[in-house]
Structure formats: C-alpha cells, structure tokens
Write a protein that holds these residues in place. Sequence first.
Motif, PDB file in Angstrom:
ATOM      1  N   SER A 104       0.812  -1.221   0.000  1.00  8.85           N
ATOM      2  CA  SER A 104       0.000   0.000   0.000  1.00  8.85           C
ATOM      3  C   SER A 104       0.845   1.270   0.000  1.00  8.85           C
ATOM      4  O   SER A 104       0.449   2.292   0.548  1.00  8.85           O
ATOM      5  CB  SER A 104      -0.961   0.014   1.200  1.00  8.85           C
ATOM      6  N   SER A 105       2.026   1.190  -0.587  1.00  7.46           N
ATOM      7  CA  SER A 105       2.954   2.343  -0.666  1.00  7.46           C
ATOM      8  C   SER A 105       3.362   2.873   0.702  1.00  7.46           C
ATOM      9  O   SER A 105       3.755   4.035   0.826  1.00  7.46           O
ATOM     10  CB  SER A 105       2.337   3.477  -1.498  1.00  7.46           C
ATOM     11  N   ILE A 151     -14.338   0.971  -5.138  1.00  2.15           N
ATOM     12  CA  ILE A 151     -14.295   2.348  -5.624  1.00  2.15           C
ATOM     13  C   ILE A 151     -12.873   2.797  -5.913  1.00  2.15           C
ATOM     14  O   ILE A 151     -12.586   3.352  -6.984  1.00  2.15           O
ATOM     15  CB  ILE A 151     -14.949   3.305  -4.600  1.00  2.15           C
ATOM     16  N   ARG A 152     -11.946   2.571  -4.997  1.00  8.48           N
ATOM     17  CA  ARG A 152     -10.646   3.229  -5.092  1.00  8.48           C
ATOM     18  C   ARG A 152      -9.445   2.314  -5.275  1.00  8.48           C
ATOM     19  O   ARG A 152      -8.324   2.813  -5.401  1.00  8.48           O
ATOM     20  CB  ARG A 152     -10.417   4.093  -3.846  1.00  8.48           C
ATOM     21  N   SER A 153      -9.628   0.999  -5.312  1.00  8.13           N
ATOM     22  CA  SER A 153      -8.481   0.111  -5.522  1.00  8.13           C
ATOM     23  C   SER A 153      -8.145   0.006  -7.005  1.00  8.13           C
ATOM     24  O   SER A 153      -9.028   0.049  -7.867  1.00  8.13           O
ATOM     25  CB  SER A 153      -8.767  -1.282  -4.947  1.00  8.13           C
ATOM     26  N   ASP A 154      -6.861  -0.157  -7.296  1.00  9.44           N
ATOM     27  CA  ASP A 154      -6.396  -0.128  -8.683  1.00  9.44           C
ATOM     28  C   ASP A 154      -7.026  -1.212  -9.550  1.00  9.44           C
ATOM     29  O   ASP A 154      -7.387  -0.959 -10.706  1.00  9.44           O
ATOM     30  CB  ASP A 154      -4.873  -0.263  -8.728  1.00  9.44           C
ATOM     31  N   LEU A 155      -7.110  -2.446  -9.035  1.00  6.03           N
ATOM     32  CA  LEU A 155      -7.631  -3.536  -9.859  1.00  6.03           C
ATOM     33  C   LEU A 155      -9.096  -3.301 -10.250  1.00  6.03           C
ATOM     34  O   LEU A 155      -9.433  -3.420 -11.441  1.00  6.03           O
ATOM     35  CB  LEU A 155      -7.455  -4.876  -9.144  1.00  6.03           C
ATOM     36  N   PRO A 156      -9.989  -2.961  -9.334  1.00  7.94           N
ATOM     37  CA  PRO A 156     -11.356  -2.621  -9.751  1.00  7.94           C
ATOM     38  C   PRO A 156     -11.439  -1.394 -10.653  1.00  7.94           C
ATOM     39  O   PRO A 156     -12.290  -1.341 -11.547  1.00  7.94           O
ATOM     40  CB  PRO A 156     -12.081  -2.381  -8.415  1.00  7.94           C
ATOM     41  N   ILE A 157     -10.559  -0.409 -10.435  1.00  8.13           N
ATOM     42  CA  ILE A 157     -10.569   0.768 -11.311  1.00  8.13           C
ATOM     43  C   ILE A 157     -10.233   0.362 -12.738  1.00  8.13           C
ATOM     44  O   ILE A 157     -10.914   0.758 -13.697  1.00  8.13           O
ATOM     45  CB  ILE A 157      -9.577   1.834 -10.804  1.00  8.13           C
ATOM     46  N   ARG A 169      -1.378 -16.875  -8.406  1.00  7.01           N
ATOM     47  CA  ARG A 169      -2.575 -17.643  -8.734  1.00  7.01           C
ATOM     48  C   ARG A 169      -3.812 -16.755  -8.661  1.00  7.01           C
ATOM     49  O   ARG A 169      -3.884 -15.839  -7.843  1.00  7.01           O
ATOM     50  CB  ARG A 169      -2.747 -18.825  -7.774  1.00  7.01           C
ATOM     51  N   ASP A 170      -4.764 -17.044  -9.514  1.00  9.31           N
ATOM     52  CA  ASP A 170      -6.114 -16.433  -9.535  1.00  9.31           C
ATOM     53  C   ASP A 170      -6.094 -14.979  -9.992  1.00  9.31           C
ATOM     54  O   ASP A 170      -6.788 -14.623 -10.921  1.00  9.31           O
ATOM     55  CB  ASP A 170      -6.819 -16.563  -8.184  1.00  9.31           C
ATOM     56  N   THR A 171      -5.360 -14.123  -9.321  1.00 12.65           N
ATOM     57  CA  THR A 171      -5.177 -12.753  -9.783  1.00 12.65           C
ATOM     58  C   THR A 171      -3.986 -12.131  -9.075  1.00 12.65           C
ATOM     59  O   THR A 171      -3.566 -12.584  -8.004  1.00 12.65           O
ATOM     60  CB  THR A 171      -6.446 -11.893  -9.548  1.00 12.65           C
ATOM     61  N   GLU A 209       7.338  -4.318  -8.586  1.00 10.45           N
ATOM     62  CA  GLU A 209       6.860  -5.226  -7.542  1.00 10.45           C
ATOM     63  C   GLU A 209       5.542  -5.838  -7.968  1.00 10.45           C
ATOM     64  O   GLU A 209       4.916  -5.401  -8.940  1.00 10.45           O
ATOM     65  CB  GLU A 209       6.718  -4.500  -6.199  1.00 10.45           C
ATOM     66  N   VAL A 210       5.125  -6.863  -7.245  1.00 11.63           N
ATOM     67  CA  VAL A 210       3.869  -7.552  -7.541  1.00 11.63           C
ATOM     68  C   VAL A 210       3.050  -7.641  -6.269  1.00 11.63           C
ATOM     69  O   VAL A 210       3.602  -7.793  -5.169  1.00 11.63           O
ATOM     70  CB  VAL A 210       4.136  -8.958  -8.122  1.00 11.63           C
ATOM     71  N   ASN A 211       1.751  -7.534  -6.407  1.00  9.91           N
ATOM     72  CA  ASN A 211       0.845  -7.686  -5.270  1.00  9.91           C
ATOM     73  C   ASN A 211      -0.060  -8.880  -5.529  1.00  9.91           C
ATOM     74  O   ASN A 211      -1.021  -8.777  -6.301  1.00  9.91           O
ATOM     75  CB  ASN A 211       0.012  -6.418  -5.065  1.00  9.91           C
ATOM     76  N   PRO A 212       0.212 -10.045  -4.894  1.00 12.87           N
ATOM     77  CA  PRO A 212      -0.625 -11.229  -5.094  1.00 12.87           C
ATOM     78  C   PRO A 212      -1.930 -11.178  -4.302  1.00 12.87           C
ATOM     79  O   PRO A 212      -2.781 -12.049  -4.477  1.00 12.87           O
ATOM     80  CB  PRO A 212       0.269 -12.369  -4.604  1.00 12.87           C
ATOM     81  N   LEU A 213      -2.075 -10.179  -3.414  1.00 13.36           N
ATOM     82  CA  LEU A 213      -3.327  -9.919  -2.699  1.00 13.36           C
ATOM     83  C   LEU A 213      -3.740  -8.474  -2.994  1.00 13.36           C
ATOM     84  O   LEU A 213      -3.704  -7.613  -2.111  1.00 13.36           O
ATOM     85  CB  LEU A 213      -3.150 -10.116  -1.187  1.00 13.36           C
ATOM     86  N   PRO A 214      -4.133  -8.179  -4.226  1.00  5.58           N
ATOM     87  CA  PRO A 214      -4.402  -6.785  -4.594  1.00  5.58           C
ATOM     88  C   PRO A 214      -5.619  -6.230  -3.869  1.00  5.58           C
ATOM     89  O   PRO A 214      -6.556  -6.968  -3.532  1.00  5.58           O
ATOM     90  CB  PRO A 214      -4.652  -6.869  -6.103  1.00  5.58           C
ATOM     91  N   GLY A 215      -5.584  -4.916  -3.620  1.00  6.89           N
ATOM     92  CA  GLY A 215      -6.720  -4.272  -2.988  1.00  6.89           C
ATOM     93  C   GLY A 215      -7.980  -4.444  -3.810  1.00  6.89           C
ATOM     94  O   GLY A 215      -7.950  -4.389  -5.047  1.00  6.89           O
TER      95      GLY A 215
END
Length: 330
Positions: A155-156, A297-303, A268-270, A287-293
Amino acid sequence: MKLLIGLCYDLKEDYLKAGFSAIEVMEFDDEETIIGLEDALSHLGHNVERIGNGRELARRLVAGDRWDLIFNLAEGVWGRSREAQVPAVCELFNQPYTFSDPLTCALALDKALAKRVVRDRGLPTPEFEIVNTPEEASTLSLPLPLFLKPLAEGSSKGVTSHSFINDQEALVPACEELLAQFHQPVLVETFLPGREVTVGIVGNGSTAGVLAVMEVIFTDKADAVGYTALNKGEYLERVSYRLVTDEEPVAAQANQLALNVYHALGCRDTARVDLRCDARGVWHFLEVNPLPGLNHIRSDLPIMADLAGLSYPQLIGKIVDSAWQRWQEH
C-alpha cells in the motif's frame, strides 16, 4: 455453482480500537470494502459468511468449520511472511482458498527476493541494494538518482516524496528515517524516469491473461516521483488513470513482462504487477501484489476493470471461478 464462501480479512477499525496506529493499519480493509465484496458475491449467487482475521479462521478450522472456498483478503500483522499466514493455515486444514500460496505470498512481500527471482529469469528490474544500517547506506555503490522504500510493506507504506534521492548527502538520513520507522531493511533502487503502469492479471497457468494495463498519470498536485502513499490516498486530486491500448507499441511488452513475472513468482487467480520504464522506454518490474486491494471504488484492480468495461461483480466472479476451477483440479 452456488458456493459457501468465507471472508477472511483484517478489519482496519478493529486494529485501530486495539491501539494500532493509522500507518500500521494502512494495508487493512475497511468496512466499505467488506460490504462491497459481500454484495458482489451475493449478487453472483453465493452464500457469504464473515470470518475475520487469521486467528479467527484458525480457531474455526480447529473447531471443525469448513467452507467451499475462503476468499482471503487478510494481510497479517507481524513479520515479513505475514501475508502467507492465512494461506498456510488453509493448507494445513486442506481448506480451499483464493489467491497465491504461502510461498508466493511471502516471496512477493519481500521485494528484494521477488526481484532476485525475476532477475534470475532474465526479466528486467532496476538495479538495487539492501540497506540494513546507516553505515551500509553510506557505502552504497548505485549511481544517483535512487528510489527508497521499506523492504516488506504494501500500500505504498513508507513511499513519500522523500523516497526520491538525487543528492548523496540526503541518502543516509532518508535511510535512517525508514529504518527507524519500519524496523526493517530498506530497498534502494535505481530510479527509472519513464512511464508507470500497473497490470492486472486473472487466471492460472495457460488460462492466465492480462485484464488491463493501466497507466498512472500524475497531476500537477501529485508527488511526481512515483506512486506514493499520498498520491494513492488522494488519488482523485493527484492522479488520473488511463488504459494502455493494444494498439500502442509499448502494450505488448508490458503484457508479456507482467505475465512472465506472474508465472515466475507462481501467482494464482489474480495479481497486480507494477512496471516502470527506463530512459530508453523499456519496461522494468518494480513489484507484484498477489493480494491486490479490492475496494470497489478506489483500488487499482477494480478501477482498471471498470475502465476495461468489467463490472465489480464480474471481476470478483472471474476470481472466484478461477480459484474454484483450480481447486477442482487439485
């Protein structure tokens, strides 16, 4: 297929009430995120049950409770392997769960280890060194400019306008500040001056595919040096987002590099893979986030899913379907 899905998460409000600081809970989910995920899963026809954090999951598994699938958002609290705790507990009890396994979750959180694996596969990543003490910072051999961040945070956290170092005299004080605040080593990287994107990937093995490549564009109100915590927190004013289309020459390289990283680290999965260009326009792995937010509304993957024409329930459905299919083949 209708599933009984248990939600495992660290709720920000619970930890604040327990005396944790705001920066300590920065990675954790708020009530809005949990409600949004519950609604999406229910909309897809699944039965949803809140479990809570990893300790509560362990208690209930010991008591004999089981679910068709655990939807895991839990980040964990202590240690550089904290994101691996819930997956490890699930595997101990043969309980199906979403997202990457314990090894990948632990590997990805340690940014230097992840970069070493990626580098050993011949994939580009900025040159880096690890600083454990101020004395080590004073002997760094990397040329300026540099970029600093805590070794094992998400989360930076710890990424600010002070992370950019273009003055040798500023390097040691900046490292000292991060060492004191986060009580862990500092990752020092060669700064890349080019464009920055984040790449969403969904699926497993040969079925894994790029959901979208989203460029992060900094406004005149932003910390222009990178995707800092302040830029993320105030994204409406500080950044804008656009999808990199397949027609753009850089898209194919970004797609391929992100997929190569995804497979090299065993995601895996996303997952969400962050890339940045060097001065020649070549993408490098950050870097990689295997548990993305997954705040709707405001998380990068849903955006990026929304920009690509995919609704939030459709995104969650793809993740659940991917995890369920994987466990059916297990």
